[in-house]
Design an enzyme around this catalytic site. Structure first.
Site, PDB file in Angstrom:
ATOM      1  N   SER A 172     -39.698  51.073  45.786  1.00 39.54           N
ATOM      2  CA  SER A 172     -39.976  51.041  44.345  1.00 39.54           C
ATOM      3  C   SER A 172     -38.689  51.105  43.525  1.00 39.54           C
ATOM      4  O   SER A 172     -38.613  50.509  42.442  1.00 39.54           O
ATOM      5  CB  SER A 172     -40.912  52.191  43.964  1.00 39.54           C
ATOM      6  N   THR A 173     -37.656  51.815  44.010  1.00 38.10           N
ATOM      7  CA  THR A 173     -36.389  51.863  43.282  1.00 38.10           C
ATOM      8  C   THR A 173     -35.683  50.516  43.377  1.00 38.10           C
ATOM      9  O   THR A 173     -35.147  50.010  42.381  1.00 38.10           O
ATOM     10  CB  THR A 173     -35.493  52.991  43.832  1.00 38.10           C
ATOM     11  N   ASP A 232     -29.786  49.808  48.235  1.00 38.55           N
ATOM     12  CA  ASP A 232     -31.089  50.221  48.754  1.00 38.55           C
ATOM     13  C   ASP A 232     -31.374  51.656  48.324  1.00 38.55           C
ATOM     14  O   ASP A 232     -30.461  52.420  47.975  1.00 38.55           O
ATOM     15  CB  ASP A 232     -31.093  50.111  50.289  1.00 38.55           C
ATOM     16  N   GLY A 233     -32.624  52.024  48.385  1.00 39.79           N
ATOM     17  CA  GLY A 233     -33.054  53.386  48.093  1.00 39.79           C
ATOM     18  C   GLY A 233     -32.998  54.253  49.334  1.00 39.79           C
ATOM     19  O   GLY A 233     -32.477  53.850  50.384  1.00 39.79           O
ATOM     20  N   GLY A 258     -37.100  54.535  55.434  1.00 38.40           N
ATOM     21  CA  GLY A 258     -38.223  53.968  56.170  1.00 38.40           C
ATOM     22  C   GLY A 258     -39.572  54.328  55.596  1.00 38.40           C
ATOM     23  O   GLY A 258     -40.607  53.967  56.165  1.00 38.40           O
ATOM     24  N   GLY A 259     -39.556  55.008  54.439  1.00 44.53           N
ATOM     25  CA  GLY A 259     -40.832  55.320  53.792  1.00 44.53           C
ATOM     26  C   GLY A 259     -41.641  54.066  53.493  1.00 44.53           C
ATOM     27  O   GLY A 259     -42.865  54.080  53.451  1.00 44.53           O
ATOM     28  N   GLU A 287     -33.560  47.073  57.182  1.00 43.41           N
ATOM     29  CA  GLU A 287     -32.615  47.748  56.282  1.00 43.41           C
ATOM     30  C   GLU A 287     -31.340  48.123  57.033  1.00 43.41           C
ATOM     31  O   GLU A 287     -30.224  47.945  56.525  1.00 43.41           O
ATOM     32  CB  GLU A 287     -33.269  48.996  55.679  1.00 43.41           C
TER      33      GLU A 287
HETATM   34  C1  5RP Z   1     -38.135  51.587  52.626  1.00 43.35           C
HETATM   35  C2  5RP Z   1     -37.126  52.619  52.298  1.00 43.35           C
HETATM   36  C3  5RP Z   1     -36.970  52.994  50.872  1.00 43.35           C
HETATM   37  O1  5RP Z   1     -35.657  52.783  50.484  1.00 43.35           O
HETATM   38  C4  5RP Z   1     -37.337  54.442  50.704  1.00 43.35           C
HETATM   39  O2  5RP Z   1     -38.628  54.659  51.220  1.00 43.35           O
HETATM   40  C5  5RP Z   1     -37.303  54.854  49.221  1.00 43.35           C
HETATM   41  O3  5RP Z   1     -38.320  54.184  48.544  1.00 43.35           O
HETATM   42  P1  5RP Z   1     -38.605  54.409  47.014  1.00 43.35           P
HETATM   43  O4  5RP Z   1     -37.482  53.813  46.258  1.00 43.35           O
HETATM   44  O5  5RP Z   1     -39.916  53.698  46.776  1.00 43.35           O
HETATM   45  O6  5RP Z   1     -38.725  55.890  46.770  1.00 43.35           O
HETATM   46  O7  5RP Z   1     -36.435  53.146  53.127  1.00 43.35           O
HETATM   47  O8  5RP Z   1     -38.277  51.423  54.000  1.00 43.35           O
END
Ligand code: 5RP
Length: 237
Positions: free
Chosen positions: A44-45, A95-96, A109-110, A117
């Site tokens: 989402s970020t 990346d987030g 990995g959320g 990634e």
């Molecule tokens: C996806 C990830 C994302 O960078 C992580 O989960 C953070 O996500 P968000 O920006 O939605 O909080 O690793 O696999």
């Protein structure tokens, strides 16, 4: 390790988490190199970053994406997407993270995209992490650790985590095991306190059937743009 923290945006009290994500997504634009291909993460970020990137799409060559979801968003906004295999190196990957510590080590990995990634991060000279302040931790392990695993190995990998004091569960989507972009499953592990991220990543990466562990110690961030109630702060590691 200490790191310099410097506000680069004015004080912005009472912003929602979503607004903080927008701020850091926009702040990441200053790391994009004109005329080049930029590495793009997932989540989402990062979606906020992709939206910001679209405003300067004429100034870049395109992107290498870490997931089908990000690829779809990039293409929908008119940004050319290159295959990772067709690009040797990227100057920056944005990346987030689910957690980031004070050394730039992360849990990711959320969004189930951790394998791609890590691949795109590995081919990039600099990892710029964009996150709201809830993601900054002293020790990794509070967020359930995502691990991408070949389906036939999930039960065994869960037993190996149990021996370390962790509880692993196969991630579900609509009642079925979630299938990643790579056709594998995700095991989320709770109860771990990861005191040595480098040693932990090395250890778990060697277990048969583990495709990728969500600890990013070898592909750690060099910069974190952290959205806080006092503005976007830049952490360097
Ligand atoms: C996806 C990830 C994302 O960078 C992580 O989960 C953070 O996500 P968000 O920006 O939605 O909080 O690793 O696999």
């Amino acid at each position: 390790m200490t790191h310099p923290i410097s506000p680069i945006f004015p004080v912005t009290p009472n912003l929602s988490q979503d607004a903080l994500k927008t701020l850091v997504g926009q702040a990441a634009l200053k790391y994009v190199v004109p005329g080049e291909i930029v590495g793009v993460g997932t989540g989402s970020t990062v979606n906020k970053f992709i939206d910001a990137l679209a405003t300067i799409k004429d100034q870049i060559k395109g992107a290498v994406s870490s997931s089908e979801a990000s690829t779809a968003r990039l293409k929908a906004l008119g940004i050319t997407v290159f295959e990772a295999a067709d690009v040797e190196t990227l100057s920056v990957y944005i990346d987030g993270a689910d957690e980031i510590d004070h050394h730039g080590h992360m849990v990711k990995g959320g969004g189930a995209a951790l394998t791609r990634e890590k691949i795109v991060a590995a081919q990039s000279d600099k990892f710029v992490c964009i996150a709201d302040e809830s993601k900054l931790v002293d020790h990794l392990g509070a967020f359930p650790l995502p691990v991408e695993v070949v389906p036939m190995a999930t039960a065994r990998v869960i037993r190996q985590f149990a021996a370390l004091g962790g509880v692993g569960r196969v991630r579900l989507k609509e009642g079925q095991a979630l299938v990643t972009d790579n056709g594998q499953h995700i095991v989320d592990v709770t109860g771990l306190k990861i005191t040595d991220p480098v040693a932990f990543e090395l250890q778990v990466s060697q277990w048969p059937g583990v495709v990728t562990v969500g600890v990013f110690a070898f592909q750690k961030a060099q910069v974190c743009l952290l959205g806080t109630s006092s503005g976007v702060k830049t952490l360097t590691f």
